[in-house]
Design an enzyme around this catalytic site. Structure first.
Site, PDB file in Angstrom:
ATOM      1  N   LYS A   1      -4.839   6.585   7.294  1.00  0.00           N
ATOM      2  CA  LYS A   1      -4.591   5.263   7.910  1.00  0.00           C
ATOM      3  C   LYS A   1      -4.274   4.343   6.734  1.00  0.00           C
ATOM      4  O   LYS A   1      -5.153   4.020   5.928  1.00  0.00           O
ATOM      5  CB  LYS A   1      -5.840   4.815   8.676  1.00  0.00           C
ATOM      6  CG  LYS A   1      -6.033   3.309   8.820  1.00  0.00           C
ATOM      7  CD  LYS A   1      -5.082   2.669   9.792  1.00  0.00           C
ATOM      8  CE  LYS A   1      -5.436   1.202  10.021  1.00  0.00           C
ATOM      9  NZ  LYS A   1      -5.107   0.330   8.874  1.00  0.00           N
TER      10      LYS A   1
ATOM     11  N   GLY B   1     -14.146   0.281   1.941  1.00  0.00           N
ATOM     12  CA  GLY B   1     -13.840  -1.040   2.489  1.00  0.00           C
ATOM     13  C   GLY B   1     -15.110  -1.793   2.803  1.00  0.00           C
ATOM     14  O   GLY B   1     -16.113  -1.668   2.100  1.00  0.00           O
ATOM     15  N   SER B   2     -15.059  -2.551   3.898  1.00  0.00           N
ATOM     16  CA  SER B   2     -16.168  -3.449   4.212  1.00  0.00           C
ATOM     17  C   SER B   2     -17.337  -2.697   4.854  1.00  0.00           C
ATOM     18  O   SER B   2     -17.169  -1.621   5.441  1.00  0.00           O
ATOM     19  CB  SER B   2     -15.695  -4.536   5.175  1.00  0.00           C
ATOM     20  OG  SER B   2     -15.330  -3.959   6.406  1.00  0.00           O
ATOM     21  N   ARG B   3     -18.478  -3.304   4.780  1.00  0.00           N
ATOM     22  CA  ARG B   3     -19.671  -2.733   5.418  1.00  0.00           C
ATOM     23  C   ARG B   3     -19.490  -2.685   6.931  1.00  0.00           C
ATOM     24  O   ARG B   3     -19.864  -1.705   7.584  1.00  0.00           O
ATOM     25  CB  ARG B   3     -20.875  -3.592   5.038  1.00  0.00           C
ATOM     26  CG  ARG B   3     -22.190  -3.080   5.517  1.00  0.00           C
ATOM     27  CD  ARG B   3     -23.288  -3.848   4.824  1.00  0.00           C
ATOM     28  NE  ARG B   3     -24.596  -3.459   5.285  1.00  0.00           N
ATOM     29  CZ  ARG B   3     -25.726  -3.754   4.641  1.00  0.00           C
ATOM     30  NH1 ARG B   3     -25.675  -4.441   3.531  1.00  0.00           N
ATOM     31  NH2 ARG B   3     -26.892  -3.373   5.108  1.00  0.00           N
TER      32      ARG B   3
ATOM     33  N   GLY C   1     -16.640  -2.477   8.608  1.00  0.00           N
ATOM     34  CA  GLY C   1     -15.676  -1.424   8.946  1.00  0.00           C
ATOM     35  C   GLY C   1     -16.306  -0.049   8.805  1.00  0.00           C
ATOM     36  O   GLY C   1     -16.188   0.803   9.700  1.00  0.00           O
ATOM     37  N   GLY C   2     -17.000   0.173   7.702  1.00  0.00           N
ATOM     38  CA  GLY C   2     -17.617   1.476   7.455  1.00  0.00           C
ATOM     39  C   GLY C   2     -18.653   1.834   8.505  1.00  0.00           C
ATOM     40  O   GLY C   2     -18.677   2.953   9.026  1.00  0.00           O
TER      41      GLY C   2
ATOM     42  N   GLU D   1     -17.554   4.198   1.523  1.00  0.00           N
ATOM     43  CA  GLU D   1     -18.041   3.428   0.385  1.00  0.00           C
ATOM     44  C   GLU D   1     -17.895   1.970   0.760  1.00  0.00           C
ATOM     45  O   GLU D   1     -16.806   1.528   1.104  1.00  0.00           O
ATOM     46  CB  GLU D   1     -17.185   3.771  -0.836  1.00  0.00           C
ATOM     47  CG  GLU D   1     -17.738   3.200  -2.099  1.00  0.00           C
ATOM     48  CD  GLU D   1     -16.718   3.257  -3.199  1.00  0.00           C
ATOM     49  OE1 GLU D   1     -15.992   4.252  -3.309  1.00  0.00           O
ATOM     50  OE2 GLU D   1     -16.635   2.255  -3.920  1.00  0.00           O
TER      51      GLU D   1
ATOM     52  N   CYS E   1     -15.604  -2.258  -6.738  1.00  0.00           N
ATOM     53  CA  CYS E   1     -16.868  -1.912  -6.076  1.00  0.00           C
ATOM     54  C   CYS E   1     -18.020  -1.880  -7.071  1.00  0.00           C
ATOM     55  O   CYS E   1     -19.175  -1.994  -6.674  1.00  0.00           O
ATOM     56  CB  CYS E   1     -16.732  -0.588  -5.340  1.00  0.00           C
ATOM     57  SG  CYS E   1     -15.612   0.535  -6.140  1.00  0.00           S
TER      58      CYS E   1
ATOM     59  N   GLU F   1     -23.414  -8.716  -0.891  1.00  0.00           N
ATOM     60  CA  GLU F   1     -22.257  -8.591  -1.775  1.00  0.00           C
ATOM     61  C   GLU F   1     -21.324  -9.784  -1.592  1.00  0.00           C
ATOM     62  O   GLU F   1     -21.019 -10.177  -0.469  1.00  0.00           O
ATOM     63  CB  GLU F   1     -21.490  -7.299  -1.453  1.00  0.00           C
ATOM     64  CG  GLU F   1     -20.285  -7.076  -2.350  1.00  0.00           C
ATOM     65  CD  GLU F   1     -19.393  -5.902  -1.912  1.00  0.00           C
ATOM     66  OE1 GLU F   1     -18.997  -5.118  -2.771  1.00  0.00           O
ATOM     67  OE2 GLU F   1     -19.088  -5.796  -0.698  1.00  0.00           O
TER      68      GLU F   1
HETATM   69  P1  NAP Z   1     -11.881  -3.428   5.690  1.00  0.00           P
HETATM   70  O1  NAP Z   1     -11.664  -4.666   6.437  1.00  0.00           O
HETATM   71  O2  NAP Z   1     -13.129  -2.688   5.970  1.00  0.00           O
HETATM   72  O3  NAP Z   1     -10.633  -2.461   5.958  1.00  0.00           O
HETATM   73  C1  NAP Z   1     -10.534  -1.148   5.413  1.00  0.00           C
HETATM   74  C2  NAP Z   1      -9.729  -0.267   6.362  1.00  0.00           C
HETATM   75  O4  NAP Z   1     -10.525   0.061   7.511  1.00  0.00           O
HETATM   76  C3  NAP Z   1      -8.467  -0.890   6.912  1.00  0.00           C
HETATM   77  O5  NAP Z   1      -7.508   0.115   7.102  1.00  0.00           O
HETATM   78  C4  NAP Z   1      -8.911  -1.475   8.222  1.00  0.00           C
HETATM   79  O6  NAP Z   1      -7.848  -1.630   9.129  1.00  0.00           O
HETATM   80  C5  NAP Z   1      -9.896  -0.421   8.692  1.00  0.00           C
HETATM   81  N1  NAP Z   1     -10.975  -0.966   9.515  1.00  0.00           N
HETATM   82  C6  NAP Z   1     -11.792  -1.997   9.195  1.00  0.00           C
HETATM   83  N2  NAP Z   1     -12.706  -2.179  10.163  1.00  0.00           N
HETATM   84  C7  NAP Z   1     -12.481  -1.247  11.106  1.00  0.00           C
HETATM   85  C8  NAP Z   1     -13.086  -0.927  12.349  1.00  0.00           C
HETATM   86  N3  NAP Z   1     -14.113  -1.644  12.824  1.00  0.00           N
HETATM   87  N4  NAP Z   1     -12.590   0.099  13.065  1.00  0.00           N
HETATM   88  C9  NAP Z   1     -11.545   0.807  12.606  1.00  0.00           C
HETATM   89  N5  NAP Z   1     -10.909   0.551  11.446  1.00  0.00           N
HETATM   90  C10 NAP Z   1     -11.371  -0.457  10.687  1.00  0.00           C
HETATM   91  O7  NAP Z   1     -11.862  -3.653   4.134  1.00  0.00           O
HETATM   92  P2  NAP Z   1     -10.868  -4.516   3.196  1.00  0.00           P
HETATM   93  O8  NAP Z   1      -9.836  -5.205   4.003  1.00  0.00           O
HETATM   94  O9  NAP Z   1     -10.385  -3.613   2.156  1.00  0.00           O
HETATM   95  O10 NAP Z   1     -11.806  -5.543   2.507  1.00  0.00           O
HETATM   96  C11 NAP Z   1     -12.638  -6.422   3.220  1.00  0.00           C
HETATM   97  C12 NAP Z   1     -13.985  -6.480   2.525  1.00  0.00           C
HETATM   98  O11 NAP Z   1     -14.453  -5.156   2.236  1.00  0.00           O
HETATM   99  C13 NAP Z   1     -13.991  -7.147   1.184  1.00  0.00           C
HETATM  100  O12 NAP Z   1     -14.059  -8.540   1.276  1.00  0.00           O
HETATM  101  C14 NAP Z   1     -15.213  -6.534   0.553  1.00  0.00           C
HETATM  102  O13 NAP Z   1     -16.351  -7.205   0.973  1.00  0.00           O
HETATM  103  C15 NAP Z   1     -15.251  -5.149   1.073  1.00  0.00           C
HETATM  104  N6  NAP Z   1     -14.748  -4.109   0.133  1.00  0.00           N
HETATM  105  C16 NAP Z   1     -15.670  -3.425  -0.567  1.00  0.00           C
HETATM  106  C17 NAP Z   1     -15.259  -2.433  -1.442  1.00  0.00           C
HETATM  107  C18 NAP Z   1     -16.276  -1.631  -2.183  1.00  0.00           C
HETATM  108  O14 NAP Z   1     -15.934  -0.617  -2.724  1.00  0.00           O
HETATM  109  N7  NAP Z   1     -17.522  -2.051  -2.242  1.00  0.00           N
HETATM  110  C19 NAP Z   1     -13.907  -2.157  -1.609  1.00  0.00           C
HETATM  111  C20 NAP Z   1     -12.970  -2.879  -0.861  1.00  0.00           C
HETATM  112  C21 NAP Z   1     -13.412  -3.836   0.013  1.00  0.00           C
HETATM  113  P3  NAP Z   1      -6.784  -2.828   8.928  1.00  0.00           P
HETATM  114  O15 NAP Z   1      -5.843  -2.349   7.877  1.00  0.00           O
HETATM  115  O16 NAP Z   1      -6.160  -2.947  10.239  1.00  0.00           O
HETATM  116  O17 NAP Z   1      -7.566  -4.043   8.535  1.00  0.00           O
END
Ligand code: NAP
Length: 528
Positions: free
Chosen positions: A185, A242-244, A246-247, A266, A303, A392
C-alpha cells in the site's frame, strides 16, 4: 523503461489506473499539489492483487536461494537505473534534501543486497536435524526442521523513509527474501516516488521470470484500502511503519479475521537519553551539541528521535539544558513531510508547552509545513504524575526531565512505555556512572530494543546484529526487528519433516549437505 510518472497502480505486472477516487501528490516545500492525477484502487483491485499474490506463493518460494538473491540484486540495480528522476520526485514529494535521499537510496540498495547475501549463505532457514534413534525406548523418529515463508505479506510504506522504508524498503526486502509475495500500500504522501520504485520492482520480477503476482503496488489515500488489504484471506502477515492509531487499527483488523495474522507495526517511540552525572560533569557541553544535532536531523522525523532526556537535577544538568537550547536556537524551521505531520507536530508542541510544571526553554517558529526545534524542561516528579508528557511528538522537540536522584530516574524509566532505543551517556572510567548504568540496565532491557552508550539514537546501521524494534507501542511485537537481517524472521515459520524419504525433503535438509550450509545436527552446529 520510461521514468514518466503516470499516476498508476501496479497489479499483475501491469500499470493500471485505480478505479477509485482521484488524488494528487503534494509538495510540502511549495505548499502545492503536484501532478499527475492518481486514482485510489478499489476493493476489486485490492482483491485481485491479493489473489495473484496467493497464487504466486508456491512458485516463488520454490525458487532457490540463489535465484531469489539474484532477484533482490536486480531490484537494487533497477532502482539505481531510475537515476536522478527518482531523487527529484522524492525531493518534491517529501521536502527532504537531495543528500539525504541519495543516501537513503544507497541504504535501500544495500538492504536488498544484504538480504541477497543472507540467502546465498543459506543459514536463514535455521536447518535442524535430530537423527533417528531406532533402538531408543521409545524410538525417536528422524526429525528435520527448516523455516519457510509465511505467505503473501502486506507492506505499508512509511512516510518518513520514502525509499528505505517504503515500496522496496526493509519490510519488502525481508519478505521477498523469505519467499513471500508482497502487496504494497503506497503511502499517499509520496505516490510518484512509489510508482517509480514499484515499476523497478515489476521490471525485476519480469526479467527474473517470476510470476507477476510476486509484487503489486496499490495506490490510494484513505483507510479503506489498508483495511481491505489486511483482511484479505491470502495475506498472511503485515509490515507497517506509521502512527500509533494506524498501527493499532491494522492490528485490530488482523486480529478480527477468521484467521488472525501477525502485524509487525512500528509506531511510536520517544527514545530516552540518560545523562549520568560523571559524563554530564565532564562532557556536558559536547553532549548538548551532539544531542541537538541528533534532534534536528531530518527535521526530527525519525522513529529514533531523542524526544526525552533524563538526568539528575543540579548545576550540571542546568548547564546542559542551556547549552542544548543555545545549540538549537540558530536552527531554522524546515519543511516537514506532510501538512498533517507538521500540524500534529505543532499541536504536540502546544500541548506540552501548556502542561503545568513544564518550562519552555526554546520554541522555534513552526508554521504551515515548516517545523522548528523546541525544547522543554520539567521535573521527575511532574513527569511521573502526568502520563501525557510521555506522548511522542513526531518532530524536532524534546523534553528534559530533571530527576531528584537515581531512584526517581529509575522510576521514570519504569513508567515509560516500550521504546525503540535508550541511550546512556556515561564515563567508562567513572565507577559511579558504571554502577548507575548497571542499576538502570535491567529496566532498560525490559523497555527497549536497542541500548546504546555515548552516541545518539538516530542513525540505524543495517546489519546482522541490529535490532530496530521494542515492546509496544514502539512496535506491535517486540520479539523482532524491522531493520537488518533479523527482519526476515518476522515472515518465516518453522516446518518439521518427520521420517520423510530423502527424495521428498527440501534441499537444505537432505544428505549430503551439498551447499555446506550451517545446520544443527543432534544439537551441534555443523556444515556437514
Ligand atoms: P499513518 O497516518 O499511520 O499512515 C501510514 C500508512 O497507513 C498510510 O498508508 C495510511 O494510509 C495507512 N493508514 C493509516 N491509518 C490507517 C487505518 N486506520 N487503516 C488503514 N490504513 C491506515 O502515518 P504517517 O502519515 O506516516 O504519519 C503520521 C504520524 O505517524 C506522524 O505524525 C507520527 O506521529 C507517526 N509516525 C511514526 C513513525 C515511527 O517510526 N515512530 C514513523 C512515521 C510516522 P494513507 O496513505 O491513506 O494515509
Amino acid at each position: 523503461m520510461s521514468n514518466t510518472i503516470q499516476g498508476l497502480a501496479l497489479i499483475n505486472g501491469q500499470a493500471v489506473r485505480g478505479a477509485g477516487k482521484p488524488f494528487q501528490a503534494f509538495d510540502p516545500s511549495k505548499n502545492e499539489a503536484i501532478g499527475p492525477d492518481f486514482n485510489a484502487v478499489d476493493v476489486a483491485q485490492v482483491e485481485e492483487a491479493c489473489a495473484l499474490a496467493g497464487a504466486a506463493f508456491d512458485a516463488f518460494r520454490a525458487t532457490s536461494d540463489h535465484e531469489r538473491a539474484d532477484f533482490l540484486d536486480l531490484i537494487a540495480a533497477q532502482i539505481l537505473a531510475l537515476g536522478d528522476d527518482l531523487i527529484v520526485r522524492a525531493m518534491a514529494e517529501t521536502g527532504l534534501p537531495r543528500a539525504r535521499l541519495e543516501g537513503e537510496r544507497g541504504r535501500t540498495m544495500n538492504q536488498l543486497k544484504l538480504f541477497a547475501e543472507l540467502l546465498r549463505e543459506g543459514s536463514w532457514q535455521d536447518a535442524r536435524i535430530d537423527t533417528a534413534l531406532p533402538t531408543r525406548t521409545p524410538p525417536r523418529p528422524d526429525l528435520r526442521l527448516r523455516f519457510v515463508g509465511v505467505g503473501p505479506v502486506a507492506v505499508f510504506g512509511a512516510s518518513n523513509f520514502p525509499l528505505a522504508f517504503s515500496v522496496a524498503g526493509g519490510d519488502t526486502a525481508a519478505a521477498l527474501a523469505a519467499g513471500c509475495p508482497v502487496v504494497v500500500k503506497a503511502h499517499s504522501a509520496h505516490p510518484g516516488t512509489s510508482e517509480l520504485v514499484g515499476r523497478a520492482v515489476v521490471e525485476a520480477v519480469r526479467q527474473s521470470g517470476l510470476p507477476a503476482g510476486v509484487f503489486a503496488l496499490l495506490t490510494g489515500s484513505g483507510h479503506g484500502i489498508g483495511d481491505t488489504l489486511v483482511r484479505h484471506p491470502a495475506i498472511q502477515a503485515v509490515g507497517f511503519t506509521g502512527s500509533r492509531s494506524g498501527g493499532t487499527a491494522l492490528m485490530a483488523a488482523a486480529a478480527a479475521r477468521p484467521q488472525p495474522i501477525p502485524v509487525y507495526a512500528e509506531m511510536s517511540s520517544i527514545n530516552p537519553v540518560v545523562l549520568l552525572p560523571g559524563a554530564l560533569a565532564k562532557r556536558g557541553a559536547d553532549i548538548a551539541t551532539g544531542f541537538a544535532g541528533s534532534l534536528v536531523m531530518g527535521v526530527g522525523q525519525f522513529c529514533t528521535n531523542p524526544g526525552l532526556v533524563l538526568g539528575i537535577a543540579g548545576a550540571d544538568f542546568d548547564r546542559f539544558a542551556a547549552a542544548a537550547a543555545e545549540a538549537l536556537k540558530p536552527v531554522p524551521a524546515a519543511t516537514m513531510l506532510t501538512p498533517g505531520i507538521a500540524g500534529a507536530y505543532q499541536r504536540g508542541e502546544d500541548q506540552l508547552a501548556g502542561q503545568a510544571q513544564v518550562d519552555t526553554l526554546l520554541r522555534g517558529q513552526s508554521a504551515g509545513c515548516q517545523g522548528a526545534p523546541s525544547l522543554f524542561k520539567t521535573t521527575g516528579a511532574a513527569f511521573l504524575a502526568n502520563h501525557a508528557m510521555s506522548s511522542e511528538i513526531f518532530g524536532p522537540a524534546s523534553l528534559l526531565v530533571a530527576c531528584k536522584d537515581l531512584a526517581e530516574l529509575l522510576a521514570v524509566i519504569e513508567g515509560l512505555e516500550g521504546q525503540l532505543t535508550a541511550t546512556l551517556q556515561l564515563q567508562d572510567d567513572d565507577e559511579a556512572d558504571i554502577a548507575a548504568a548497571r542499576t538502570l540496565l535491567p529496566a532498560l532491557e525490559r523497555k527497549v530494543g536497542r541500548i546504546l552508550a555515548n552516541g545518539y539514537p538516530t542513525g540505524v546501521e543495517v546489519s546482522t546484529a541490529m535490532v530496530h524494534g521494542g515492546p509496544f507501542p514502539a512496535t506491535s511485537d517486540g520479539r523482532s526487528s524491522s531493520v537488518g537481517t533479523a527482519a526476515i524472521q518476522r515472515f518465516l515459520r518453522p516446518v518439521c519433516y518427520q521420517n520423510l524419504p530423502r527424495a521428498l525433503l527440501p534441499a537444505v535438509l537432505r544428505e549430503p549437505n551439498e551447499r555446506g550450509v550451517w545446520r544443527r545436527r543432534d544439537g551441534v552446529l555443523t556444515r556437514n
